[in-house]
Design a protein around this motif. Structure first.
Motif, PDB file in Angstrom:
ATOM      1  N   PRO A  73      34.083 -16.871 -20.314  1.00 17.94           N
ATOM      2  CA  PRO A  73      32.731 -16.521 -20.776  1.00 17.94           C
ATOM      3  C   PRO A  73      32.505 -15.016 -20.810  1.00 17.94           C
ATOM      4  O   PRO A  73      31.622 -14.475 -20.146  1.00 17.94           O
ATOM      5  N   ILE A  74      33.345 -14.331 -21.597  1.00 17.53           N
ATOM      6  CA  ILE A  74      33.313 -12.870 -21.615  1.00 17.53           C
ATOM      7  C   ILE A  74      33.163 -12.345 -23.034  1.00 17.53           C
ATOM      8  O   ILE A  74      33.514 -13.012 -24.014  1.00 17.53           O
ATOM      9  N   GLY A  75      32.637 -11.139 -23.150  1.00 17.89           N
ATOM     10  CA  GLY A  75      32.702 -10.352 -24.367  1.00 17.89           C
ATOM     11  C   GLY A  75      33.535  -9.129 -24.054  1.00 17.89           C
ATOM     12  O   GLY A  75      33.366  -8.519 -22.989  1.00 17.89           O
ATOM     13  N   TYR A  76      34.450  -8.769 -24.947  1.00 19.58           N
ATOM     14  CA  TYR A  76      35.395  -7.688 -24.671  1.00 19.58           C
ATOM     15  C   TYR A  76      35.372  -6.675 -25.807  1.00 19.58           C
ATOM     16  O   TYR A  76      35.542  -7.033 -26.971  1.00 19.58           O
ATOM     17  N   VAL A  77      35.153  -5.408 -25.460  1.00 19.93           N
ATOM     18  CA  VAL A  77      35.190  -4.324 -26.441  1.00 19.93           C
ATOM     19  C   VAL A  77      36.335  -3.394 -26.048  1.00 19.93           C
ATOM     20  O   VAL A  77      36.214  -2.622 -25.093  1.00 19.93           O
ATOM     21  N   PRO A  78      37.477  -3.464 -26.767  1.00 17.98           N
ATOM     22  CA  PRO A  78      38.613  -2.603 -26.430  1.00 17.98           C
ATOM     23  C   PRO A  78      38.343  -1.156 -26.810  1.00 17.98           C
ATOM     24  O   PRO A  78      37.406  -0.850 -27.551  1.00 17.98           O
ATOM     25  N   GLN A  79      39.192  -0.278 -26.314  1.00 20.72           N
ATOM     26  CA  GLN A  79      38.984   1.157 -26.514  1.00 20.72           C
ATOM     27  C   GLN A  79      38.992   1.547 -27.982  1.00 20.72           C
ATOM     28  O   GLN A  79      38.241   2.425 -28.409  1.00 20.72           O
ATOM     29  N   ASP A  80      39.849   0.895 -28.788  1.00 19.02           N
ATOM     30  CA  ASP A  80      39.932   1.245 -30.209  1.00 19.02           C
ATOM     31  C   ASP A  80      39.028   0.374 -31.080  1.00 19.02           C
ATOM     32  O   ASP A  80      39.093   0.430 -32.310  1.00 19.02           O
ATOM     33  N   TYR A  81      38.188  -0.455 -30.427  1.00 19.51           N
ATOM     34  CA  TYR A  81      37.209  -1.336 -31.080  1.00 19.51           C
ATOM     35  C   TYR A  81      37.846  -2.535 -31.788  1.00 19.51           C
ATOM     36  O   TYR A  81      37.231  -3.588 -31.883  1.00 19.51           O
ATOM     37  N   ALA A  82      39.083  -2.401 -32.316  1.00 21.13           N
ATOM     38  CA  ALA A  82      39.819  -3.504 -32.946  1.00 21.13           C
ATOM     39  C   ALA A  82      39.001  -4.215 -34.022  1.00 21.13           C
ATOM     40  O   ALA A  82      39.025  -5.442 -34.130  1.00 21.13           O
ATOM     41  N   LEU A  83      38.291  -3.454 -34.830  1.00 22.91           N
ATOM     42  CA  LEU A  83      37.546  -4.041 -35.947  1.00 22.91           C
ATOM     43  C   LEU A  83      38.496  -4.339 -37.111  1.00 22.91           C
ATOM     44  O   LEU A  83      39.538  -3.704 -37.268  1.00 22.91           O
ATOM     45  N   PHE A  84      38.128  -5.311 -37.943  1.00 19.48           N
ATOM     46  CA  PHE A  84      38.937  -5.666 -39.103  1.00 19.48           C
ATOM     47  C   PHE A  84      38.539  -4.764 -40.276  1.00 19.48           C
ATOM     48  O   PHE A  84      37.417  -4.872 -40.790  1.00 19.48           O
ATOM     49  N   ALA A 140      31.354  -3.125 -32.848  1.00 21.27           N
ATOM     50  CA  ALA A 140      32.232  -3.802 -31.889  1.00 21.27           C
ATOM     51  C   ALA A 140      31.420  -4.434 -30.763  1.00 21.27           C
ATOM     52  O   ALA A 140      31.721  -5.546 -30.302  1.00 21.27           O
ATOM     53  N   LEU A 141      30.383  -3.737 -30.323  1.00 20.92           N
ATOM     54  CA  LEU A 141      29.522  -4.281 -29.282  1.00 20.92           C
ATOM     55  C   LEU A 141      28.782  -5.519 -29.786  1.00 20.92           C
ATOM     56  O   LEU A 141      28.662  -6.520 -29.086  1.00 20.92           O
ATOM     57  N   ALA A 142      28.305  -5.459 -31.035  1.00 25.35           N
ATOM     58  CA  ALA A 142      27.613  -6.615 -31.616  1.00 25.35           C
ATOM     59  C   ALA A 142      28.539  -7.816 -31.710  1.00 25.35           C
ATOM     60  O   ALA A 142      28.138  -8.951 -31.441  1.00 25.35           O
ATOM     61  N   ARG A 143      29.792  -7.581 -32.086  1.00 25.17           N
ATOM     62  CA  ARG A 143      30.749  -8.678 -32.193  1.00 25.17           C
ATOM     63  C   ARG A 143      30.977  -9.357 -30.841  1.00 25.17           C
ATOM     64  O   ARG A 143      31.190 -10.571 -30.771  1.00 25.17           O
ATOM     65  N   ALA A 144      30.922  -8.581 -29.772  1.00 27.86           N
ATOM     66  CA  ALA A 144      31.073  -9.160 -28.429  1.00 27.86           C
ATOM     67  C   ALA A 144      29.806  -9.874 -27.979  1.00 27.86           C
ATOM     68  O   ALA A 144      29.856 -10.975 -27.436  1.00 27.86           O
ATOM     69  N   LEU A 145      28.646  -9.256 -28.237  1.00 23.13           N
ATOM     70  CA  LEU A 145      27.389  -9.804 -27.735  1.00 23.13           C
ATOM     71  C   LEU A 145      26.920 -11.038 -28.502  1.00 23.13           C
ATOM     72  O   LEU A 145      26.198 -11.869 -27.944  1.00 23.13           O
TER      73      LEU A 145
END
Length: 336
Positions: A73-84, A140-145
């Motif tokens: 049950p986590i949201g994860y934002v990596p350092q490089d954001y890993a956006l497509f 990236a934060l929105a994708r996690a939240l």
């Protein structure tokens, strides 16, 4: 709540070992440490990208040690954001929802709500390759939240941003954490960043968790010289120095005093009855904007952070005789 029990993980010469940590629900926790200390390794163990060699990880009292990342049950934002890069902001945010088979109507509603909360509604149709650093971070934060996690993991979330954007994003992170009552684990090496968001913090070094507590405790009551120096206290005083703390000094202990707690006065104006009076001269000084950093020569080399008014009042040339006063109540001791 996050709990790590006797966590151990080895990769190459690095070893995360005997790692124990408990973070209460709704806490904004910042894991600090120099590069290579193991902060990202620990975060990757939490989110399931690495499997620990030993120990257990709990999230809200549930053992998740062996679960895949998507089952936690986590949201994860990596350092490089890993956006497509080939997808729009909207489709990046919706990606996790689509993999979990949400309906189109539910996805549209959740994406719209999350984008509005983060102030990126106007960006939804844009490609991520056209975004600024701060806009990518919010995406990236929105994708996690949007997945409504119980725990949010942030790996150096603002390290690539300029100073002004960094401050705005930290304010945003703090606000969102409070609004959603999230438990946050935020990895950083930057003290200003930590002070802008953290409820509590830990300091990691070479895979060992050195100390956990409030930032004030880490700042003024470090357990070790490493923690003191990481928290930017240059004034490490040996036990045989002519300085007395308010409490008796344990055998073999060292002392420290924060640079902002060192008083510097012209020798002629220093109170004669003040404890821990030391004759000093200015070796060099530098204006840091909010304060003047003054390096002092004497029996004990000292660093003081003075207000501009206090520094101007010294009217000191390089060889001017001054007095440094170390208030006993501001001296902290620790075993080396």
């Amino acid at each position: 709540m996050i709990r790590a029990e006797q966590l151990s993980f080895r990769i190459g010469d690095f070893h995360l070992r005997d790692f124990n940590l408990e973070v209460a629900r709704g806490t904004y926790f910042v894991m600090l440490g120099p590069p290579g200390s193991g902060k990202t390794v620990f975060l990757e163990c939490l989110c399931g990208l690495r499997r620990p060699d030993a120990g257990r990880i709990f999230i809200d009292a549930r053992d998740v040690t062996t679960l895949e990342p998507r089952a936690r049950p986590i949201g994860y934002v990596p350092q490089d954001y890993a956006l497509f890069p080939h997808l729009s902001v909207e489709r990046n945010i919706a990606f996790g929802l689509r993999t979990r088979n949400h309906t189109d109507g539910d996805i549209a509603k959740k994406v719209s709500h999350t984008a509005e909360m983060l102030g990126i509604t106007a960006l939804l149709k844009r490609r991520v390759t056209d975004l600024s650093g701060g806009e990518k971070q919010r995406t990236a934060l929105a994708r996690a939240l949007v997945l409504e996690p119980k725990v949010l993991l942030l790996d150096e979330p603002v390290c690539a941003l300029d100073e002004g954007t960094r401050q705005r994003v930290c304010s945003l992170l703090h606000r969102v954490q409070r609004e959603l009552d999230l438990t946050v684990m935020h990895v950083s090496h930057n003290l200003e960043e930590a002070f802008s968001v953290a409820d509590k913090a830990g300091i990691l070094d070479k895979g060992i968790l050195k100390q956990v507590g409030s930032l004030d405790a880490l700042l003024r009551h470090p357990d070790s010289e490493f923690v003191a120096r990481f928290m930017r206290c240059e004034n490490i005083i040996p036990a045989d120095a002519p300085v007395k703390p308010a409490e008796p000094l344990p055998a073999g202990a060292k002392m420290m005093i924060r640079p902002e707690d060192v008083l510097v006065l012209p020798a002629s104006r220093a109170p004669q009855d003040a404890e821990n009076r030391l004759p000093v001269t200015i070796a060099q000084h530098r204006d840091f904007g909010g304060y003047v950093k003054v390096e002092l020569s004497g029996q004990i080399p000292l660093t003081a952070h003075l207000t501009h008014a206090a520094f101007a009042a010294l009217n000191a040339e390089p060889n001017t005789k001054l007095t440094a006063i170390l208030p006993p109540q501001n001296i902290h001791s620790f075993n080396p």
